[in-house]
Every structure is written in structure tokens, then in C-alpha cells.
Design a protein around this motif. Sequence first.
Motif, PDB file in Angstrom:
ATOM      1  N   ASP A   1       0.828  -1.207   0.000  1.00  0.00           N
ATOM      2  CA  ASP A   1       0.000   0.000   0.000  1.00  0.00           C
ATOM      3  C   ASP A   1       0.861   1.255   0.000  1.00  0.00           C
ATOM      4  N   TYR A   2       1.939   1.244   0.775  1.00  0.00           N
ATOM      5  CA  TYR A   2       2.785   2.438   0.832  1.00  0.00           C
ATOM      6  C   TYR A   2       3.446   2.690  -0.528  1.00  0.00           C
ATOM      7  N   THR A   3       3.908   1.624  -1.173  1.00  0.00           N
ATOM      8  CA  THR A   3       4.520   1.769  -2.498  1.00  0.00           C
ATOM      9  C   THR A   3       3.503   2.293  -3.496  1.00  0.00           C
ATOM     10  N   ALA A   4       2.307   1.700  -3.507  1.00  0.00           N
ATOM     11  CA  ALA A   4       1.284   2.104  -4.475  1.00  0.00           C
ATOM     12  C   ALA A   4       0.823   3.538  -4.256  1.00  0.00           C
ATOM     13  N   THR A   5       0.805   3.978  -3.016  1.00  0.00           N
ATOM     14  CA  THR A   5       0.308   5.320  -2.699  1.00  0.00           C
ATOM     15  C   THR A   5       1.363   6.400  -2.898  1.00  0.00           C
ATOM     16  N   ASN A   6       2.635   6.085  -2.619  1.00  0.00           N
ATOM     17  CA  ASN A   6       3.663   7.118  -2.580  1.00  0.00           C
ATOM     18  C   ASN A   6       4.696   7.062  -3.688  1.00  0.00           C
ATOM     19  N   ILE A   7       4.902   5.901  -4.327  1.00  0.00           N
ATOM     20  CA  ILE A   7       5.991   5.773  -5.283  1.00  0.00           C
ATOM     21  C   ILE A   7       5.500   5.483  -6.704  1.00  0.00           C
ATOM     22  N   LEU A   8       4.391   4.782  -6.855  1.00  0.00           N
ATOM     23  CA  LEU A   8       3.904   4.442  -8.189  1.00  0.00           C
ATOM     24  C   LEU A   8       3.131   5.562  -8.887  1.00  0.00           C
ATOM     25  N   PRO A   9       2.464   6.483  -8.187  1.00  0.00           N
ATOM     26  CA  PRO A   9       1.691   7.501  -8.896  1.00  0.00           C
ATOM     27  C   PRO A   9       2.562   8.403  -9.775  1.00  0.00           C
ATOM     28  N   LEU A  10       2.030   8.709 -10.971  1.00  0.00           N
ATOM     29  CA  LEU A  10       2.674   9.605 -11.923  1.00  0.00           C
ATOM     30  C   LEU A  10       1.795  10.838 -12.105  1.00  0.00           C
ATOM     31  N   PRO A  11       2.316  11.905 -12.716  1.00  0.00           N
ATOM     32  CA  PRO A  11       1.475  13.091 -12.966  1.00  0.00           C
ATOM     33  C   PRO A  11       0.235  12.723 -13.779  1.00  0.00           C
ATOM     34  N   GLY A  12      -0.823  13.479 -13.593  1.00  0.00           N
ATOM     35  CA  GLY A  12      -2.059  13.210 -14.307  1.00  0.00           C
ATOM     36  C   GLY A  12      -2.887  12.120 -13.663  1.00  0.00           C
ATOM     37  N   ARG A  13      -2.589  11.813 -12.401  1.00  0.00           N
ATOM     38  CA  ARG A  13      -3.350  10.830 -11.627  1.00  0.00           C
ATOM     39  C   ARG A  13      -3.250   9.417 -12.205  1.00  0.00           C
ATOM     40  N   THR A  14      -2.253   9.159 -13.017  1.00  0.00           N
ATOM     41  CA  THR A  14      -2.005   7.794 -13.470  1.00  0.00           C
ATOM     42  C   THR A  14      -1.064   7.113 -12.490  1.00  0.00           C
ATOM     43  N   VAL A  15      -1.025   5.796 -12.542  1.00  0.00           N
ATOM     44  CA  VAL A  15      -0.193   5.010 -11.643  1.00  0.00           C
ATOM     45  C   VAL A  15       0.680   4.092 -12.472  1.00  0.00           C
ATOM     46  N   ALA A  16       1.956   4.005 -12.107  1.00  0.00           N
ATOM     47  CA  ALA A  16       2.901   3.161 -12.848  1.00  0.00           C
ATOM     48  C   ALA A  16       2.716   1.703 -12.438  1.00  0.00           C
ATOM     49  N   GLY A  17       1.680   1.083 -12.978  1.00  0.00           N
ATOM     50  CA  GLY A  17       1.482  -0.340 -12.771  1.00  0.00           C
ATOM     51  C   GLY A  17       1.048  -0.713 -11.378  1.00  0.00           C
ATOM     52  N   GLY A  18       1.496  -1.895 -10.966  1.00  0.00           N
ATOM     53  CA  GLY A  18       1.145  -2.463  -9.673  1.00  0.00           C
ATOM     54  C   GLY A  18       1.899  -3.773  -9.521  1.00  0.00           C
ATOM     55  N   PHE A  19       1.265  -4.775  -8.989  1.00  0.00           N
ATOM     56  CA  PHE A  19       1.942  -6.040  -8.707  1.00  0.00           C
ATOM     57  C   PHE A  19       1.488  -7.113  -9.696  1.00  0.00           C
ATOM     58  N   TRP A  20       2.425  -8.022 -10.038  1.00  0.00           N
ATOM     59  CA  TRP A  20       2.099  -9.111 -10.960  1.00  0.00           C
ATOM     60  C   TRP A  20       1.171 -10.117 -10.286  1.00  0.00           C
ATOM     61  N   ASP A  21       1.495 -10.508  -9.074  1.00  0.00           N
ATOM     62  CA  ASP A  21       0.647 -11.395  -8.271  1.00  0.00           C
ATOM     63  C   ASP A  21       0.070 -10.600  -7.118  1.00  0.00           C
ATOM     64  N   GLY A  22      -1.204 -10.783  -6.841  1.00  0.00           N
ATOM     65  CA  GLY A  22      -1.795 -10.133  -5.682  1.00  0.00           C
ATOM     66  C   GLY A  22      -2.177  -8.693  -5.945  1.00  0.00           C
ATOM     67  N   GLU A  23      -2.538  -7.998  -4.861  1.00  0.00           N
ATOM     68  CA  GLU A  23      -3.067  -6.637  -4.937  1.00  0.00           C
ATOM     69  C   GLU A  23      -2.125  -5.629  -4.300  1.00  0.00           C
ATOM     70  N   PRO A  24      -2.212  -4.352  -4.756  1.00  0.00           N
ATOM     71  CA  PRO A  24      -2.948  -3.854  -5.915  1.00  0.00           C
ATOM     72  C   PRO A  24      -2.313  -4.325  -7.225  1.00  0.00           C
ATOM     73  N   ALA A  25      -3.106  -4.928  -8.085  1.00  0.00           N
ATOM     74  CA  ALA A  25      -2.602  -5.519  -9.315  1.00  0.00           C
ATOM     75  C   ALA A  25      -2.332  -4.451 -10.366  1.00  0.00           C
ATOM     76  N   ALA A  26      -1.355  -4.715 -11.220  1.00  0.00           N
ATOM     77  CA  ALA A  26      -1.093  -3.822 -12.343  1.00  0.00           C
ATOM     78  C   ALA A  26      -2.274  -3.885 -13.306  1.00  0.00           C
ATOM     79  N   PRO A  27      -2.908  -2.747 -13.617  1.00  0.00           N
ATOM     80  CA  PRO A  27      -4.073  -2.789 -14.500  1.00  0.00           C
ATOM     81  C   PRO A  27      -3.660  -2.905 -15.969  1.00  0.00           C
ATOM     82  N   GLY A  28      -4.527  -3.517 -16.765  1.00  0.00           N
ATOM     83  CA  GLY A  28      -4.293  -3.587 -18.195  1.00  0.00           C
ATOM     84  C   GLY A  28      -4.073  -4.991 -18.694  1.00  0.00           C
ATOM     85  N   PRO A  29      -4.086  -5.158 -20.018  1.00  0.00           N
ATOM     86  CA  PRO A  29      -3.892  -6.491 -20.611  1.00  0.00           C
ATOM     87  C   PRO A  29      -2.456  -6.972 -20.410  1.00  0.00           C
TER      88      PRO A  29
END
Length: 556
Positions: free
Chosen positions: A197-225
Amino acid sequence: MRTLLVALLLIATLTACTDDTGPEPAPRESVGQCDAGLHAAFSAWTRAGFSGSVAISTKGRFDCLAGFGSANDSAGTPNTPDTVFSIGSVTKSFTAATVFHLVDAGKLSLDDPAGRLLPELAGPVAGVTVEQLLLHTSGLNGSHGEDHQPLSRNEAITAINRLELAFPPGTDYVYSNAGYTLLALIIEKVSGSSYRDYTATNILPLPGRTVAGGFWDGEPAAPGPRAVGYTESGAPGHDGTFAGPHWAVDGNGALAMTARDLAAWTHELFTGRLVSPASVRAISTPGHDLGNGQAETPGWAAVDASAYGKPFLTASGGGGDVGHNAVVAWVPERQQAIVVMSNKPRLPAGKLLKTLAPALISGHRMPTPGAPPADADTAARVGTYRLATGGSLDVSASGNRLVMSARGTDAVIAALPPRDLSTEDIRDHERRVLAVLRGESSDGRTERKLFESDYGPITDIALAGTVFHDNDVRTYVTISTRSRSVLGWFSVDEKGGVGAVEVPTEPPSLALVPSGNGRYRPDDPTETGPEVTVEFADDRMTVTTPRGTTVARRAG
């Protein structure tokens, strides 16, 4: 099958043998946009076997953003700029950034001993510092868990407490996945939030409210095909549905994202939008000297201008049971981010970027692969060819390719000589592997226990050859019990830590394509693999390498 992975370290040293992955589907047209020169070059490499996505940006603007090849052979889905890949050990770059985010917030210091931040630690590991963990100079050696085996937080701490220190902290270097999982545990403790959660909230977010992926297994999962990864055997890799808990890979190899997101995140990191300017300097400054113009930095490797004319930083990861490979490079002088991701082993991202990096970093014309192989009657070459010294070379056909498998130490030495490894290097590695299998370290005792739980007590261990493959030195061994013999390979670092294992496994092999006049060469368009020429005449197969010529005769 049991597989444990290590990450690729430097694109300046990446190489891989060609794998037998069966016939490739027809290459797809690219999806996305690149400038004309980049598009032509990557399209040519796609025809040679590359399948993946590419993102190249300068000062935050993309020069190339495209997918090439197939994301899913069964569904006929192409790779695109929005295809998600596991980034493996590039995750360490994100973990390092998260540590510096906490340093900027005054929550911890690089000089803090791990045991002060995480009181559950016991023994020598408690005294290593955060900085030593970031630079792989803590001495922490060996594996704390296998990628897709459930491992809870408490189990991870217990396993790390059991690991040995290969040297006094700060005095040497050994790459450690466990060290970065320990950093993730520290992040969780210090932040008061879960590591994910700390990584997803503080390190993955990019400008424009987008997020640089997520996790391959488990949550929060990287969105997309997601791209289907294909392993060395050609089988689909792990699809990201492992339920966890994930502490074997958290901190060291758990993240996934698109090439676009990794390039954008890299630009944000090094231009000071994620951590302070002081932290950017600390991440960018060469730390532990690795020799040959290379140095470890927190989460990255620094390469000086002697390699490609401009200094750059790089991180890479992948392979194994997911089947993805990812490499990112940052060229500070040009504010250039270069990302290549792949989902097939025939031409993985690291190997391709090693070939293209001199041109991409210097701005020179991109190299392209040579002419396609000539046609040949491969079926006539199929058979088993025996060496006078007892080993054999088994030759099978796959379309216009041959696959040569070596059985026996003499056959491996004759046909698959490790490039850039001396005889003494090979002997040293084989000694370390035998020491592991004799149980002379905690890692070794674990490996022996795991093997014997599956197959029974070990009665004999025999060397079966050493090769260099996918950035691993792999020593093959035949392990005997009272009832059977099992072939496996082990990759062991210079301090005796087990980096990668596959038991059981197939004999080492090399894919070959015709080069005319009855000769065959490795199916390796980058020409970075073994230097081998194979020639057939009557019932003989002649194998020529820099170490000499060997003649084998067809059996039967």
C-alpha cells in the motif's frame, strides 16, 4: 520442477544462449509509433525473434512507444504500448526509491542498523545498515524463499534470520534478493502501512493521476492487458494468479507495468519529482565499485562513459517461471529513458538492448540482424552422435532449425563452451556447486533437504558440464539416489549463495540454423552466444569452437 531466479545485473554484461522454443508464429506488425529509423530497426529484430514492447523518451517526450510481436500466441493478441509485463528485479529500483522517500520524510537514515528499525531481526543481520542493503554490501547471502511458494511476513523474517553473512558488512559485494525483501519489511515497519500500500500510494503515482502499474501477483494488481510469458521450454509462464502471501518476492521482484509507465516513472525519478534532489544524487552516484567501469548504486547499476560514450544507469530483471524480461536505462546527459520488455526467450529484452545500447545511447545508426538462414534438409541431420570419449550429442529438428543437446561433460565441453569463461572459472563454479550439494552452507543444507524430500537420500553426485546461459553460469549435475538419477543445474555466486536452480531439467542444448554448404551456426542474431560451427558429412558431425574441433559419429 523447482526454479529459483536471480536478476540480470548489467546490460553491459547480458548474454544468453538460444533456446529451443519451437517454431515461432509469423511476426506481427508493430502497434504504436516510433520514428522511422527506430521502427525499421525494431521491426527487423522482431522478424529475428523479438517479442515485446519498447518505450524511449527524451526529456519526457516519447521517440518510440510501440509493441512488437505477440502478447498471446493462442489468442493472437499483439503486444502494444499498453501491454503489462512483470519487471522482475527492476522492482529493486522502486524499493530503493521508497527507502529514499522515507529518508526525505525523516523516518529513517541510511546509517540505521536494520535491527533497530525491525526489532524482530536476530543475529548478525541485525547489524547491517540500510545503505549496505541498498548496495548489496551487507554480506547477506542465499535465498529466503522461492518466488511462487507462499511465504508470510513472519516466515520471511525467520528465513532471513537464518541466512549467513558471507563477509563482514560493508567489506565486499554479493547480490541479494533477501536484502531487498528486508528493505521492504523495514519500509512496512517504519511507514506504519503495508509495503504494498505504501509503495502504491507514494511511489507508483505519476502526474495526471495515473499510476505506474502495480503487482504481478496479488493486490494492488497492475491494470491492463497482460503479455503471456513463454519460458525456455516454450510453455506459458506463471500468469500472475498466485494468491500468496508474496514475501518471497516483495521488495525484490514483485512489480509489473507497461514499458510506457516504466519509462515515464524513470524520468520522474531522476528529474526529482518522486524524491528530493539530494536523494536523486544519492541514487545516481556510483557506490560499490564492480570493476570495468561499473558500480552499484541504490537499486541501479552505474556504467561510465567507457562503455558507450556516455554514462548511464541501468536496471534489469526477469526470466524464470513468468517468462518476461525487462531492462531500463537512464542517460542523464540527454534525460533519456530507454525501456525494452519481452515475453519470449529467443531474443530477450536484455540481450537485444545489449546489442542496441551503443547506438541508442550514442545516437548512432541502429544495427539490424543479418540475413535469414538458408534452407536445409534438417530432417536428414536428426539422430544421436557419439563422441569417442563416451558422451553424445542428440540432434532434433524444429522447422528449419536443429536443436543439439549435449549429454555428458565431454559433450558439453566440446559443443557448448561458455563464452568468456576460463577453465579455472568453470572449475571454481563447479567446486561451489558441489559444496552446496554436500550441505556445507545453510543454503546447501536447504537445497539438499529439498531434493531429498522429493527423491530420497542422495547416494552420489556427478558433474555433467557447465554452460553460460541467460546471464547464469549453470553447472549441471547428475544426482543419484537408491532408486533413480536426476539431472539438474545450479547457479551459485562467488560467496557460495544459490542464485538459481532447476531440478529436474533437460540436458543443455543449443538451437542451430543453416549457414550454407552443410554447415550450421547458433540461432543467435545478436551473435553474443557460443562460438560454434557444426558441419555434417555422411555419418559424422564435426563441431568446431575456439577450444578445438570434435568429431562425433551417428549411433546405430
